[in-house]
Design an enzyme around this catalytic site. Sequence first.
Site, PDB file in Angstrom:
ATOM      1  N   SER A 209      -1.369  -1.642 -11.498  1.00 36.25           N
ATOM      2  CA  SER A 209      -1.494  -1.132 -10.136  1.00 36.25           C
ATOM      3  C   SER A 209      -2.571  -1.939  -9.404  1.00 36.25           C
ATOM      4  O   SER A 209      -3.511  -2.422 -10.039  1.00 36.25           O
ATOM      5  CB  SER A 209      -1.886   0.349 -10.207  1.00 36.25           C
ATOM      6  OG  SER A 209      -2.248   0.828  -8.944  1.00 36.25           O
ATOM      7  N   GLY A 210      -2.427  -2.091  -8.094  1.00 35.94           N
ATOM      8  CA  GLY A 210      -3.391  -2.871  -7.314  1.00 35.94           C
ATOM      9  C   GLY A 210      -4.839  -2.494  -7.561  1.00 35.94           C
ATOM     10  O   GLY A 210      -5.666  -3.348  -7.905  1.00 35.94           O
TER      11      GLY A 210
ATOM     12  N   LYS B 213       5.101   1.474   0.857  1.00 38.72           N
ATOM     13  CA  LYS B 213       6.017   1.257  -0.267  1.00 38.72           C
ATOM     14  C   LYS B 213       7.470   1.511   0.129  1.00 38.72           C
ATOM     15  O   LYS B 213       8.359   0.741  -0.249  1.00 38.72           O
ATOM     16  CB  LYS B 213       5.619   2.109  -1.467  1.00 38.72           C
ATOM     17  CG  LYS B 213       4.361   1.597  -2.159  1.00 38.72           C
ATOM     18  CD  LYS B 213       4.082   2.348  -3.430  1.00 38.72           C
ATOM     19  CE  LYS B 213       2.733   2.073  -4.043  1.00 38.72           C
ATOM     20  NZ  LYS B 213       2.157   0.775  -3.930  1.00 38.72           N
TER      21      LYS B 213
ATOM     22  N   ASP C  39      -1.237  -1.560   4.777  1.00 39.06           N
ATOM     23  CA  ASP C  39      -1.420  -0.428   5.681  1.00 39.06           C
ATOM     24  C   ASP C  39      -2.725  -0.661   6.437  1.00 39.06           C
ATOM     25  O   ASP C  39      -3.799  -0.431   5.901  1.00 39.06           O
ATOM     26  CB  ASP C  39      -1.477   0.873   4.893  1.00 39.06           C
ATOM     27  CG  ASP C  39      -1.747   2.087   5.765  1.00 39.06           C
ATOM     28  OD1 ASP C  39      -1.826   1.930   7.008  1.00 39.06           O
ATOM     29  OD2 ASP C  39      -1.880   3.190   5.215  1.00 39.06           O
TER      30      ASP C  39
ATOM     31  N   ASP D 269      -3.724  -6.706  -8.080  1.00 38.94           N
ATOM     32  CA  ASP D 269      -3.945  -7.696  -7.020  1.00 38.94           C
ATOM     33  C   ASP D 269      -4.609  -8.942  -7.607  1.00 38.94           C
ATOM     34  O   ASP D 269      -4.256 -10.073  -7.261  1.00 38.94           O
ATOM     35  CB  ASP D 269      -4.848  -7.137  -5.913  1.00 38.94           C
ATOM     36  CG  ASP D 269      -4.245  -5.944  -5.194  1.00 38.94           C
ATOM     37  OD1 ASP D 269      -3.008  -5.839  -5.150  1.00 38.94           O
ATOM     38  OD2 ASP D 269      -5.028  -5.134  -4.676  1.00 38.94           O
TER      39      ASP D 269
ATOM     40  N   THR E 129       2.856  -5.587  -8.209  1.00 36.34           N
ATOM     41  CA  THR E 129       1.908  -4.620  -8.737  1.00 36.34           C
ATOM     42  C   THR E 129       2.723  -3.437  -9.268  1.00 36.34           C
ATOM     43  O   THR E 129       3.897  -3.263  -8.916  1.00 36.34           O
ATOM     44  CB  THR E 129       0.909  -4.195  -7.650  1.00 36.34           C
ATOM     45  OG1 THR E 129       1.632  -3.838  -6.474  1.00 36.34           O
ATOM     46  CG2 THR E 129      -0.066  -5.316  -7.327  1.00 36.34           C
ATOM     47  N   GLY E 130       2.110  -2.634 -10.102  1.00 33.78           N
ATOM     48  CA  GLY E 130       2.796  -1.625 -10.895  1.00 33.78           C
ATOM     49  C   GLY E 130       3.765  -0.681 -10.212  1.00 33.78           C
ATOM     50  O   GLY E 130       4.976  -0.728 -10.445  1.00 33.78           O
ATOM     51  N   THR E 131       3.255   0.204  -9.387  1.00 32.57           N
ATOM     52  CA  THR E 131       4.100   1.219  -8.775  1.00 32.57           C
ATOM     53  C   THR E 131       5.111   0.608  -7.814  1.00 32.57           C
ATOM     54  O   THR E 131       6.268   1.024  -7.766  1.00 32.57           O
ATOM     55  CB  THR E 131       3.235   2.267  -8.036  1.00 32.57           C
ATOM     56  OG1 THR E 131       2.259   2.774  -8.945  1.00 32.57           O
ATOM     57  CG2 THR E 131       4.079   3.411  -7.517  1.00 32.57           C
ATOM     58  N   THR E 132       4.696  -0.385  -7.072  1.00 34.91           N
ATOM     59  CA  THR E 132       5.600  -1.038  -6.129  1.00 34.91           C
ATOM     60  C   THR E 132       6.803  -1.623  -6.872  1.00 34.91           C
ATOM     61  O   THR E 132       7.951  -1.413  -6.473  1.00 34.91           O
ATOM     62  CB  THR E 132       4.854  -2.136  -5.338  1.00 34.91           C
ATOM     63  OG1 THR E 132       3.785  -1.529  -4.611  1.00 34.91           O
ATOM     64  CG2 THR E 132       5.780  -2.855  -4.382  1.00 34.91           C
TER      65      THR E 132
ATOM     66  N   ARG F 157      -7.325 -14.487   0.944  1.00 34.24           N
ATOM     67  CA  ARG F 157      -8.076 -15.744   1.005  1.00 34.24           C
ATOM     68  C   ARG F 157      -7.467 -16.783   0.071  1.00 34.24           C
ATOM     69  O   ARG F 157      -7.302 -17.952   0.433  1.00 34.24           O
ATOM     70  CB  ARG F 157      -9.543 -15.505   0.644  1.00 34.24           C
ATOM     71  CG  ARG F 157     -10.409 -16.757   0.769  1.00 34.24           C
ATOM     72  CD  ARG F 157     -11.856 -16.490   0.389  1.00 34.24           C
ATOM     73  NE  ARG F 157     -12.024 -16.031  -0.974  1.00 34.24           N
ATOM     74  CZ  ARG F 157     -11.995 -16.825  -2.046  1.00 34.24           C
ATOM     75  NH1 ARG F 157     -11.818 -18.120  -1.923  1.00 34.24           N
ATOM     76  NH2 ARG F 157     -12.152 -16.322  -3.256  1.00 34.24           N
TER      77      ARG F 157
ATOM     78  N   HIS G  91     -10.002  -0.692  -2.853  1.00 31.12           N
ATOM     79  CA  HIS G  91     -10.097  -2.024  -3.465  1.00 31.12           C
ATOM     80  C   HIS G  91      -9.967  -3.121  -2.397  1.00 31.12           C
ATOM     81  O   HIS G  91      -9.447  -4.199  -2.662  1.00 31.12           O
ATOM     82  CB  HIS G  91      -9.044  -2.178  -4.571  1.00 31.12           C
ATOM     83  CG  HIS G  91      -7.628  -2.028  -4.106  1.00 31.12           C
ATOM     84  ND1 HIS G  91      -7.126  -0.854  -3.598  1.00 31.12           N
ATOM     85  CD2 HIS G  91      -6.619  -2.909  -4.075  1.00 31.12           C
ATOM     86  CE1 HIS G  91      -5.865  -1.036  -3.266  1.00 31.12           C
ATOM     87  NE2 HIS G  91      -5.530  -2.279  -3.544  1.00 31.12           N
TER      88      HIS G  91
ATOM     89  N   ASP H 261     -10.668  -6.798  -3.223  1.00 25.84           N
ATOM     90  CA  ASP H 261      -9.601  -7.475  -3.967  1.00 25.84           C
ATOM     91  C   ASP H 261      -8.500  -7.946  -3.023  1.00 25.84           C
ATOM     92  O   ASP H 261      -7.936  -9.031  -3.196  1.00 25.84           O
ATOM     93  CB  ASP H 261      -8.999  -6.546  -5.025  1.00 25.84           C
ATOM     94  CG  ASP H 261      -9.994  -6.137  -6.090  1.00 25.84           C
ATOM     95  OD1 ASP H 261     -10.973  -6.868  -6.294  1.00 25.84           O
ATOM     96  OD2 ASP H 261      -9.786  -5.080  -6.708  1.00 25.84           O
TER      97      ASP H 261
ATOM     98  N   HIS I  67       0.846  -1.185   0.000  1.00 22.63           N
ATOM     99  CA  HIS I  67       0.000   0.000   0.000  1.00 22.63           C
ATOM    100  C   HIS I  67       0.889   1.245   0.000  1.00 22.63           C
ATOM    101  O   HIS I  67       2.067   1.173   0.369  1.00 22.63           O
ATOM    102  CB  HIS I  67      -0.925  -0.004   1.224  1.00 22.63           C
ATOM    103  CG  HIS I  67      -2.011  -1.023   1.117  1.00 22.63           C
ATOM    104  ND1 HIS I  67      -2.497  -1.707   2.200  1.00 22.63           N
ATOM    105  CD2 HIS I  67      -2.705  -1.480   0.042  1.00 22.63           C
ATOM    106  CE1 HIS I  67      -3.462  -2.531   1.803  1.00 22.63           C
ATOM    107  NE2 HIS I  67      -3.583  -2.412   0.498  1.00 22.63           N
TER     108      HIS I  67
END
Length: 137
Positions: A54-55, A12, A80, A60, A34-37, A96, A87, A90, A8
């Site tokens: 991105s998530g 990051k 976080d 995700d 995921t994208g930015t991470t 899960r 989201h 997701d 989150h």
Amino acid sequence: MNIAFIAHDKKKDDLVKFAIAYEEVLKDHRLYSTGTTGKRIMAETKLDIHRFKSGPLGGDQQIGSMIAENDMDLVIFFKDPLTAQPHEPDITALIRLCDVYTIPLATNMATAEILLSGLQRGEFTWREIEKEQGNDT
């Protein structure tokens, strides 16, 4: 092993520091994010990371799809817990799926360190056995 990184926004920086600290361990594995991470980790390390969306835009779920196909071995997801996420369904679904398919999941740095220490010691051979047997839940 296939390892996924998710973080989150407020986590990051922590995940980037974690990746820097464990770069020598991580460099020998197939990494996803995921994208930015992923972009942030690659900017600070020499790690090669396959970046999904991105998530909130489906990243995700893309990682969740790999989990459901038994193509993900470990998920490091720095959540976080104090900020509402748009989201959230997701995120819940991804967690899960890790439980359903017995995929190790770290949601904080302490657990992530324990998992990577185990990875260094070769304690994830059971994942290779799972893949070979094609176990479906």
